[in-house]
Design an enzyme around this catalytic site. Structure first.
Site, PDB file in Angstrom:
ATOM      1  CB  CYS A 133      15.887   9.752   4.210  1.00  0.00           C
ATOM      2  SG  CYS A 133      16.195   9.039   5.830  1.00  0.00           S
ATOM      3  CG  HIS A 134      16.868  11.300   0.530  1.00  0.00           C
ATOM      4  ND1 HIS A 134      17.442  10.271   1.217  1.00  0.00           N
ATOM      5  CD2 HIS A 134      17.652  12.373   0.735  1.00  0.00           C
ATOM      6  CE1 HIS A 134      18.537  10.713   1.819  1.00  0.00           C
ATOM      7  NE2 HIS A 134      18.695  11.970   1.542  1.00  0.00           N
ATOM      8  N   GLY A 135      12.016  11.058   0.562  1.00  0.00           N
ATOM      9  CA  GLY A 135      10.681  11.071  -0.025  1.00  0.00           C
ATOM     10  C   GLY A 135      10.361   9.988  -1.037  1.00  0.00           C
ATOM     11  N   PRO A 148      13.075   8.878  -5.253  1.00  0.00           N
ATOM     12  CG  PRO A 148      14.652   9.655  -3.718  1.00  0.00           C
ATOM     13  CD  PRO A 148      13.185   9.629  -4.003  1.00  0.00           C
TER      14      PRO A 148
ATOM     15  CE1 TYR B 294      21.871  14.043   2.312  1.00  0.00           C
ATOM     16  CE2 TYR B 294      20.496  15.844   3.063  1.00  0.00           C
ATOM     17  CZ  TYR B 294      20.735  14.489   2.946  1.00  0.00           C
ATOM     18  OH  TYR B 294      19.833  13.600   3.461  1.00  0.00           O
TER      19      TYR B 294
END
Lengths: 169, 420
Positions: A133-135, A148, B294
């Site tokens: 999703c966000h690495g 993150p 986002y």
């Protein structure tokens, strides 16, 4: 203010407001608390998993409280890699010895601590897990190394009921 | 206002109006003096009213067939698509209607930004608008969860997890929002309830929004205060009604194009896969209208600060009337602001684009620069510009720039009075 004496009426006013506020709070609380997990949700608090078929280097994913739990039977290399990491290199310092009491078995919630996605097995820069999703990159102990996510993947309460069964919860 | 002395013609009308002055209200709405230079950017208020009513009507009819249960929601949506008479049409109108609603609201907001409609004395109208916009986002997000597809489920997981960034109480709040230890049936049923409620809250706020608008009256492209009623105004009916109606027809052509020719183009294919808590889709993206925010969320490497930045990006709009220090409303007379305005438009579009791309490499860098510029625009550029900018003199009335071009001002005035 010294001239103004507290009157009977002031007392009544304060007392009425206070009782009213307590009454309102008492009515509002059930309305808020009804949204918390109910008895039937809480009743599903533990689950037993047969892990006898799991060979080293493989992961079993089971559902517990609606969330995936990773049960990883680690290889010796993975254990060594996780144990030789220095604490100062970690974002959320936790010893592998504390996360996996029995070094061969790593049991943790398969939920990224960033925003709750399910990380992918055997991926990422640290040979552990990678969240698409966000690495966020996790190591072979499920500890956050890059990205993150603020914390390591959570280790739930679990125990070996016998040699081949793990009870989660 | 001129309508206070309104008296219905018929005896029955008078009898009724003395008891409930609805006819006075109707008269106020038809006679409402409107600046005569309103351009087509001003038609989006009416278009948005249409969107809201469309969403409520199609939503009510969908709710007659939809089942808010984790085991049945996905199937019931397919049931609507395949079995219910015209179910496909109603659902496609509702799903694309959300996108059309946001398209219109963004044009409406950026029109306000260009012509300075948020400035005194219209701050309350603006703030009500921002609250409506926030509620729209909440409604759209919860609506997207209801089909219980993969994007529904994981979108709900990611967005509700934003609250876990709050120190100490975050985890407790997330559990409370979910009604369990993950997004599950209790989450679905409460989202359905709130999704049903919010449009009616919006409807109430729209009434306040219009009420607040009718106190000072419309801003206009020239951005000056005008006398009402005067030769600078026309009655709302029929002039604005016809213009709004024409614009609405044009808008409906675009709307119909999406509904009939590309009903899924704005959606995501993964949402036609039933929710699976064991597998996260490879690439989670929100609907297009949330992408700029986002991108801001993802551009900050810290979880809590990312959430704070995203919320600030929206809430900063609420204090915009006090951040913009310029007394001149319309960008037409603000040569520098006009340029910064278009840079901001480009910046938001760029944020939207990188929001749809993976958060890595060049995309991440662009997202960070664009996020920084977004805040720079509101926090530094706008306050400073009000003091530094040399503005173009504004006309005294709407009519002046049209007729004042004559070398003989008296002749122009004369011509103007003849036009009445």
């Amino acid at each position: 203010m010294s001239e103004k004496k507290t009157k009977r009426r002031d007392f009544l006013f304060t007392a009425t407001t206070a009782v009213g506020a307590v009454g309102a709070a008492a009515v509002v609380w059930p309305m808020i608390d009804q949204m918390n997990p109910d008895a039937s949700v809480k009743a599903l608090a533990s689950t037993e998993v047969d892990v006898s078929s799991l060979t080293p280097g493989n992961t079993l994913t089971v559902l517990w409280r609606g969330k995936p739990v990773f049960i990883r039977r680690r290889t010796q290399e993975e254990i060594d890699e996780a144990r030789k990491v220095k604490m100062e290199d970690l974002i959320h310092p936790e010893k592998d010895e504390d996360r996996a009491k029995n070094p061969e078995w790593l049991v943790m919630l398969g939920v990224c601590t960033h925003l709750g996605c399910v990380p992918l097995n055997d991926k990422g820069d640290y040979n552990g897990w990678f969240c698409p999703c966000h690495g966020s990159h996790y190591d072979t102990s499920g500890r956050i190394r890059k990205g993150p996510a603020p914390w390591n993947m959570e280790v739930p309460k679990y125990e070996f009921v016998d040699a081949k069964t793990i009870k989660i919860g | 206002m001129s309508d206070h002395d309104y008296r219905p013609k018929s005896k029955v009308g008078q009898w009724f109006n003395d008891r409930l002055p609805l006819l006075t209200l109707a008269n106020h709405l038809t006679d409402y003096p409107t600046p005569k230079n309103l351009n087509y950017w001003w038609t989006f208020g009416g278009i948005l009213t249409f969107c809201l009513i469309t969403q409520i009507v199609t939503g009510l009819t969908l709710a007659m067939h939809y089942i808010a249960h984790a085991d049945m929601a996905f199937e019931s949506v397919e049931h609507i698509m395949r079995d219910v008479n015209y179910g496909w049409l109603i659902r496609y109108i509702h799903a694309n209607g959300a996108s059309m609603f946001f398209l219109a609201v963004y044009i409406h907001i950026f029109r306000s930004l260009f012509y300075g409609s948020y400035k005194s004395p219209r701050e309350i109208i603006w703030i009500l608008g921002i609250i409506i916009y926030l509620l729209m986002m909440a409604a759209a997000f919860m609506g997207y969860v209801l089909p219980w597809g993969q994007m529904s489920f994981w979108g709900a997981t990611v967005i509700t997890n934003l609250f876990s960034a709050i120190p100490l109480v975050g985890e407790g709040i997330v559990t409370w929002l979910w009604g369990g230890y993950s997004v599950d049936n209790p989450t679905l049923t409460r989202f359905f309830t709130l999704h049903y409620l919010i449009p009616f809250l919006i409807l109430g706020l729209v009434v306040l929004h219009i009420w607040a608008l009718h106190v000072p009256g419309n801003n206009n492209p020239v951005g000056i205060d005008i006398k009402k009623p005067s030769k600078d105004t026309v009655p709302f009916h029929p002039y604005i009604v016809i213009k709004d109606g024409f614009a609405l027809l044009m808008f409906m052509i675009v709307f119909a194009f999406f509904v009939f020719y590309a009903p899924n183009i704005l959606g995501h294919a993964d949402n036609y896969i039933e929710a699976n808590p064991m597998v996260t889709p490879a690439h989670i993206v929100p609907e297009w209208y949330l992408l700029p925010f986002y991108a801001i969320l993802r551009s900050v490497p810290d979880k809590l600060l990312g959430v704070v930045a995203m919320l600030s990006a929206i809430l900063i709009l609420a204090v915009l009337p006090w951040l913009d220090t310029s007394k001149i409303r319309s960008a037409v007379f603000r040569p520098l602001y006009k340029q910064f305005y278009w840079i901001l438009v480009a910046d938001v579009l760029i944020l939207g684009y990188v929001g749809a791309m993976p958060a890595e490499g060049l995309y991440l860098l662009i997202a960070r620069v664009a996020t920084a510029y977004y805040f720079l625009h509101f926090l530094i550029i706008l306050p400073v510009l009000g003091f530094k900018e040399k503005t173009i003199p504004v006309p005294l009335s709407i009519t002046e720039p049209v007729l004042g071009g004559s070398p003989n001002l008296a002749a122009a005035r004369n011509k103007e009075s003849k036009l009445e």
